[in-house]
Design a protein around this motif. Sequence first.
Motif, PDB file in Angstrom:
ATOM      1  N   THR A   1       2.315 -12.012   1.956  1.00  0.00           N
ATOM      2  CA  THR A   1       2.374 -10.549   1.877  1.00  0.00           C
ATOM      3  C   THR A   1       2.738 -10.126   0.474  1.00  0.00           C
ATOM      4  O   THR A   1       3.419 -10.848  -0.261  1.00  0.00           O
ATOM      5  CB  THR A   1       3.417 -10.003   2.860  1.00  0.00           C
ATOM      6  OG1 THR A   1       4.700 -10.603   2.572  1.00  0.00           O
ATOM      7  CG2 THR A   1       3.038 -10.311   4.302  1.00  0.00           C
TER       8      THR A   1
ATOM      9  N   ASP B   1       3.035  -6.288  -2.312  1.00  0.00           N
ATOM     10  CA  ASP B   1       2.976  -4.833  -2.504  1.00  0.00           C
ATOM     11  C   ASP B   1       3.696  -4.077  -1.393  1.00  0.00           C
ATOM     12  O   ASP B   1       3.099  -3.277  -0.659  1.00  0.00           O
ATOM     13  CB  ASP B   1       1.518  -4.382  -2.602  1.00  0.00           C
ATOM     14  CG  ASP B   1       0.749  -5.156  -3.661  1.00  0.00           C
ATOM     15  OD1 ASP B   1       1.297  -5.329  -4.761  1.00  0.00           O
ATOM     16  OD2 ASP B   1      -0.367  -5.599  -3.383  1.00  0.00           O
ATOM     17  N   PRO B   2       5.009  -4.285  -1.225  1.00  0.00           N
ATOM     18  CA  PRO B   2       5.740  -3.672  -0.125  1.00  0.00           C
ATOM     19  C   PRO B   2       5.793  -2.162  -0.232  1.00  0.00           C
ATOM     20  O   PRO B   2       6.064  -1.595  -1.293  1.00  0.00           O
ATOM     21  CB  PRO B   2       7.140  -4.282  -0.259  1.00  0.00           C
ATOM     22  CG  PRO B   2       7.257  -4.619  -1.721  1.00  0.00           C
ATOM     23  CD  PRO B   2       5.886  -5.069  -2.120  1.00  0.00           C
TER      24      PRO B   2
ATOM     25  N   THR C   1       2.391  -3.759   4.021  1.00  0.00           N
ATOM     26  CA  THR C   1       2.158  -4.695   2.928  1.00  0.00           C
ATOM     27  C   THR C   1       0.666  -4.959   2.770  1.00  0.00           C
ATOM     28  O   THR C   1      -0.121  -4.750   3.702  1.00  0.00           O
ATOM     29  CB  THR C   1       2.851  -6.058   3.159  1.00  0.00           C
ATOM     30  OG1 THR C   1       2.113  -6.808   4.131  1.00  0.00           O
ATOM     31  CG2 THR C   1       4.285  -5.893   3.612  1.00  0.00           C
TER      32      THR C   1
ATOM     33  N   TRP D   1      -4.451  -4.459   5.537  1.00  0.00           N
ATOM     34  CA  TRP D   1      -3.077  -4.026   5.318  1.00  0.00           C
ATOM     35  C   TRP D   1      -2.278  -4.292   6.587  1.00  0.00           C
ATOM     36  O   TRP D   1      -2.727  -4.001   7.700  1.00  0.00           O
ATOM     37  CB  TRP D   1      -3.042  -2.543   4.958  1.00  0.00           C
ATOM     38  CG  TRP D   1      -3.689  -2.261   3.631  1.00  0.00           C
ATOM     39  CD1 TRP D   1      -3.109  -2.351   2.399  1.00  0.00           C
ATOM     40  CD2 TRP D   1      -5.036  -1.822   3.390  1.00  0.00           C
ATOM     41  NE1 TRP D   1      -4.006  -2.012   1.405  1.00  0.00           N
ATOM     42  CE2 TRP D   1      -5.200  -1.671   1.983  1.00  0.00           C
ATOM     43  CE3 TRP D   1      -6.117  -1.530   4.226  1.00  0.00           C
ATOM     44  CZ2 TRP D   1      -6.392  -1.252   1.410  1.00  0.00           C
ATOM     45  CZ3 TRP D   1      -7.312  -1.117   3.658  1.00  0.00           C
ATOM     46  CH2 TRP D   1      -7.440  -0.981   2.258  1.00  0.00           C
TER      47      TRP D   1
ATOM     48  N   LEU E   1       8.160  -8.538  -4.758  1.00  0.00           N
ATOM     49  CA  LEU E   1       7.362  -9.691  -4.332  1.00  0.00           C
ATOM     50  C   LEU E   1       7.577 -10.854  -5.280  1.00  0.00           C
ATOM     51  O   LEU E   1       8.044 -10.697  -6.409  1.00  0.00           O
ATOM     52  CB  LEU E   1       5.887  -9.317  -4.226  1.00  0.00           C
ATOM     53  CG  LEU E   1       5.175  -8.829  -5.496  1.00  0.00           C
ATOM     54  CD1 LEU E   1       4.613 -10.003  -6.302  1.00  0.00           C
ATOM     55  CD2 LEU E   1       4.058  -7.872  -5.141  1.00  0.00           C
TER      56      LEU E   1
ATOM     57  N   VAL F   1       6.823 -10.979   0.188  1.00  0.00           N
ATOM     58  CA  VAL F   1       7.723  -9.841   0.004  1.00  0.00           C
ATOM     59  C   VAL F   1       9.170 -10.269   0.212  1.00  0.00           C
ATOM     60  O   VAL F   1       9.489 -10.969   1.185  1.00  0.00           O
ATOM     61  CB  VAL F   1       7.362  -8.707   0.985  1.00  0.00           C
ATOM     62  CG1 VAL F   1       8.448  -7.644   1.012  1.00  0.00           C
ATOM     63  CG2 VAL F   1       6.021  -8.092   0.603  1.00  0.00           C
TER      64      VAL F   1
END
Length: 422
Positions: A9, A11-12, A25, A40, A241, A259
């Motif tokens: 995962t 790009d939180p 994510t 996503w 991340l 993440v």
Amino acid sequence: MPIIQTKYTADPAPYVHGDTVYLYTTHDEDDAEGFKMRDWLLYTSTDMVNWQDHGAVASLRDFKWYKGDNGAWAECVVERNGKWYMYCPIHGHGIGVLVADSPDGPFVDPLGKPLVWQKEHWYDIDPTVFIDDDGQAYMYWGNPHLYCIKLNQDMISTSGDIMQMPHIQDYQEGPWFYKRKGHYYMAFASTCCPEGIGYAMSDSPTGPWTYKGHIMNHTPRTRGNHPGIIDFKGRSYCFGLNYDILRLETSRHAERRSVSAAEMTYRPDGTIVELPYFQDCTLRQVGTFNPFRRVEAETMAWGYGLKTTRENPSGPWNDTPFVTDIDDGEYILVKGVDFRKGAHEFTASCSAQLYGGRIEVRLDSVNGALAGTVNVPNTKFQYQKFTCSLTGAKGVHDLYLVFRGGDRQKRNLFNFDWWQMR
């Protein structure tokens, strides 16, 4: 270590709704070398350490105007008037928007085209959306430049021209725009590579932005970063991340990210106390976990080696995700489980194609006190419920569900859908 281990995962995009954190994510495929991103994902938690996997809630297929099979980059999700809006960059094709009536979808495209697309370049990535106290919504985005535009009340149309912000020192990409105690913040992935997490502050939603330093400094322990920041149950958190799950397998580089989250603090003037790298940070549980309900098996604090999916390789399609690829010795950790005055029975819903295995219910460690054992035999593809009695399960403990095989099977033992205690 990263809070998600069963998938890669990145790009939180955390969002707080009531007593729950909704963590959206991006998703790096298991065989990715470069960026290979198609959908996503959504995870939820009420205590910041145990996370339930809801699977993919949107994908590139939801944008009919895009014909590619890669490019599902860093999203952002906000709620307004009972609707949930997901802003999705598709690399090289602008930023689209999806809308749903619930946080887990289904999400649909209300426009049939990008919301924003500056076709003269490929800088339209990493949107961050915030609704100010006066109701005005703003969307920031961009690498290597930072752009901003106002969103209308409907959240799917814009007002005015795109504004390009003056360069913020150390800004690279991944902006995260929010407001706290009268201060506007712009966190971001700082100059690559490796990227840290920097931030700037302003007295206005459209700047000018004053660079304040790092939330987490550049470090060779990671390569990229992408912040998401929230306040939840009286504490503040920074998500980012790294490649730490990949590092459990190999030291070479591939875009398979994970993440992480850390508790952060503010000074009285609103500036942020710099954090060390994620492995050196603290992530405390908020409250305890209730086992006296149906608990989806894909809810865990740790589950390295396991996989979660809806696609059953040995049976029918599931409406909800489940845990699969279960090998001998692997386990699910659920932290801070409150057994109250005592749990006396454990039930698990499982499906085994061949010889099956068993689930050991242990307390506080993989080799901790054995409270009970559930045997899972061959079920001929069908999910069945299996129950065992429990002893010694009272008070608050970390729960370890340890998977064991037999002499004839050590890998891919069974699929695990849910469990419950009584």
